[in-house]
Design an enzyme around this catalytic site. Structure first.
Site, PDB file in Angstrom:
ATOM      1  N   GLU A  54     -84.359   6.838 -32.176  1.00 26.42           N
ATOM      2  CA  GLU A  54     -84.788   8.194 -31.837  1.00 26.42           C
ATOM      3  C   GLU A  54     -86.285   8.379 -32.086  1.00 26.42           C
ATOM      4  OE1 GLU A  54     -82.198   7.236 -33.732  1.00 26.42           O
ATOM      5  OE2 GLU A  54     -80.796   8.888 -34.029  1.00 26.42           O
ATOM      6  N   CYS A  85     -84.170  11.454 -38.275  1.00 22.18           N
ATOM      7  CA  CYS A  85     -84.239  11.611 -36.826  1.00 22.18           C
ATOM      8  C   CYS A  85     -83.914  13.036 -36.383  1.00 22.18           C
ATOM      9  CB  CYS A  85     -83.321  10.591 -36.160  1.00 22.18           C
ATOM     10  SG  CYS A  85     -83.874   8.889 -36.438  1.00 22.18           S
TER      11      CYS A  85
END
Length: 161
Positions: A54, A85
């Site tokens: 991510e 993330c």
């Protein structure tokens, strides 16, 4: 394209990660009908805790779009984001997150905690379970193989002085 097709691209990135000995997580960021960011886990290769799919995809999208606000993008990821993330998703103002498999051990979008529901200034919408079986099977197979490898590796011994 639709959710399944974008998640298939994320799964291909996850398979690339697995082939290189990384936890198989892949991520794409889409704006309109175009992929603007791609990422996959590279923690082992880059020797950094920040090497999550991510984070890599968000950085790629920001670079490609010329700004840090991804307010008109959708993030597709094969495994539920961790707290780091999820925080990056909030900070990038990504409005929608599509998740393959839940992460019961460190997921921060509802499994262990839900950062998206906390009193931050941005609250992404989550779509769960897109290609969940494929995402989960990839992770299960990776960790099954890893356990076999770990059992057959020589154990580290403290050097004698």
């Amino acid at each position: 394209m639709e959710d399944i097709q974008y998640m298939q691209v994320a799964l291909e990135l996850a398979k690339e990660a697995a082939a290189e000995g990384e936890v198989p997580v892949g991520c794409v960021i889409v704006r309109g009908d175009r992929i603007v960011g791609r990422g996959r886990n590279r923690r082992e290769a880059q020797k950094t805790a920040l090497g999550h799919g991510e984070i890599e995809a968000i950085a790629d999208a920001c670079k490609n779009l010329g700004g840090w606000r991804l307010w008109d993008c959708t993030l597709y990821v094969t495994l539920e984001p961790c707290p780091m993330c999820a925080g990056a998703i909030i900070n990038a103002r990504i409005p929608r997150v599509v998740v393959g498999a839940k992460d019961e051990k460190s997921g921060a979008c509802g499994s262990v905690c839900d950062l998206f529901a906390m009193e931050f200034n941005h609250h992404p919408e989550v779509t769960w379970g897109v290609l969940e079986t494929e995402s989960q099977e990839l992770l299960t197979e990776f960790f099954k193989d890893l356990r076999v490898q770990l059992r057959t590796r020589p154990k580290w011994k403290k050097p004698e002085i």
